[in-house]
Design an enzyme around this catalytic site. Structure first.
Site, mmCIF file in Angstrom:
data_model
loop_
_atom_site.group_PDB
_atom_site.id
_atom_site.type_symbol
_atom_site.label_atom_id
_atom_site.label_comp_id
_atom_site.label_asym_id
_atom_site.label_seq_id
_atom_site.Cartn_x
_atom_site.Cartn_y
_atom_site.Cartn_z
ATOM 1 N N LYS A 69 0.797 -0.896 0.271
ATOM 2 C CA LYS A 69 0.334 -0.376 0.206
ATOM 3 C C LYS A 69 1.048 1.215 -0.174
ATOM 4 C CE LYS A 69 -3.272 2.426 2.534
ATOM 5 N NZ LYS A 69 -4.049 3.270 3.642
ATOM 6 N N GLY A 128 -7.738 8.742 9.929
ATOM 7 C CA GLY A 128 -8.775 8.605 11.276
ATOM 8 C C GLY A 128 -9.990 9.961 11.733
ATOM 9 N N ALA A 174 -9.723 5.056 4.479
ATOM 10 C CA ALA A 174 -10.024 6.362 5.296
ATOM 11 C C ALA A 174 -10.934 7.062 5.701
ATOM 12 C CB ALA A 174 -8.899 7.640 4.553
ATOM 13 N N GLY A 175 -11.656 7.603 6.850
ATOM 14 C CA GLY A 175 -12.847 8.503 7.307
ATOM 15 C C GLY A 175 -13.818 8.175 7.050
ATOM 16 N N ASN A 205 -9.201 1.445 9.686
ATOM 17 C CA ASN A 205 -8.568 1.288 10.975
ATOM 18 C C ASN A 205 -9.063 1.888 12.488
ATOM 19 O OD1 ASN A 205 -4.253 1.582 11.995
ATOM 20 N ND2 ASN A 205 -6.587 0.487 13.492
ATOM 21 N N THR A 206 -8.871 3.184 12.230
ATOM 22 C CA THR A 206 -9.626 4.320 13.561
ATOM 23 C C THR A 206 -11.128 3.756 13.588
ATOM 24 O OG1 THR A 206 -8.113 6.045 12.975
ATOM 25 C CG2 THR A 206 -9.746 6.036 14.144
#
Length: 331
Positions: A174, A235, A261-262, A283-284
């Site tokens: 990635k 995040g 993301a997001g 992830n977050t």
């Protein structure tokens, strides 16, 4: 044809990149099928089985490959492929921000993910026996996707992934090259430059990018094996901010598209899949949930539900009401 000698095709609805020059019979054998036992439709025209060994696959071809199954069998698995590897789970999860490796491993198991992103960092030489991620998440069972998190220029990203390949033999990676620390927005000039270098060196980069269809196309032409537009800043948990451009990227891409993301909640993941994305990376949203394990399970269900909704095809939007029950014959 791409600069690495591959072409982009679609097989049974999934995007693939294969070596240029393959015949249909060779492609079938490569993905584990017996050419004599399948029927192939190429760009809506049936290819006679006797010619499968002679007809070469061309860039942009759309193939449907079918065979007979016993009555009552379950529908074939809804898998997706990237760089020649096939996965059942369309959810990719990160390995940062968890309280410990044990919780991280439990979340991965609950999510059903088959790919995890991993950051490349220096070994702790002061404590070489400290626990490592590989002690908890087996790279023989879960595909590791080394990433370039924290890199702010092409050279550092390239250097990081060269070390990752040396450490674990990974070529599916990635790539993310950030523009600044405040927004963690991708620097597309540096990202494109890194993509070209890595592709020429035999890497298969899945590339984090802006939600811009033109930028996505340039990355694909440069050798990206997957396009990963952000839904919102890394995040942030804001959810997908621009549905239109994500859909445009999906419609124009010949490689897999994954929202990266997001995502903040399960409904965000479902929306991404309803747009036609091949998958979602997060992830977050899991790691910072009050119950990461439960959230991981929720994200798994959301991705599956969104994918089924996309495949089912939503109803047509209407400007006015349309009764579910007929109005004729009312008392």
């Amino acid at each position: 044809m791409h600069s690495d000698g591959t072409i982009s095709i679609t097989v049974n609805g999934d995007h693939m990149r294969i070596r240029d020059g393959l015949t249909i019979a060779e492609l079938a054998a490569q993905i584990g099928l017996v050419p004599e036992k399948v029927a192939v439709e190429r760009n809506l025209e049936v290819v006679p089985r006797s010619t499968l060994a002679d007809v070469r696959v061309e860039d942009g071809d759309e193939l449907e490959i079918v065979h007979f199954v016993g009555g009552g069998d379950h529908a074939p698995a809804d898998t997706w492929s990237v760089a020649g590897k096939t996965f059942a789970s369309r959810l990719i999860v990160g390995t940062g921000k968890y309280k410990d490796f044990e919780q991280n491993a439990a979340a991965v198991a609950a999510s059903g993910a088959e790919i995890v992103t991993v950051a490349v960092r220096r070994v702790n030489v002061s404590d070489p026996k400290a626990p490592m991620l590989t002690d908890y998440i087996d790279p023989k069972k879960i595909t590791y996707l080394p990433n370039t998190a924290g890199c702010f220029d092409a050279d550092s990203a390239i250097r990081t992934l060269r070390l990752a390949r040396e450490a674990g033999g990974w070529d599916l990676v990635k790539l993310e090259v950030l523009g600044e620390a405040r927004t963690l927005y991708p620097d597309m000039v540096e990202t494109l430059r890194a993509t070209e270098v890595l592709a020429n060196e035999g890497f298969k980069p899945m590339v984090y990018c802006v939600d811009d269809p033109i930028a996505a196309k340039r990355l694909e032409d440069a050798g990206a094996v997957a396009i990963m537009p952000l839904g919102a800043p890394i995040g942030s948990g804001l959810g997908i901010q621009n549905l239109v451009t994500i859909r445009l990227i999906v419609e124009g891409a010949k490689v897999p598209v994954l929202v990266d993301a997001g995502v903040g909640q399960a409904s965000d993941a479902a929306v991404a899949m309803e747009l036609g994305c091949d998958g979602v990376l997060m992830n977050t949203a899991i790691a910072e949930a009050k119950d990461p394990i439960l959230m991981a399970a929720a994200m798994k269900a959301a991705v599956e539900a969104g994918r089924m909704g996309y495949r089912a095809g939503r109803m047509q939007r209407r400007m006015y009401a349309d009764p579910s029950s007929p109005l004729a014959g009312l008392i």
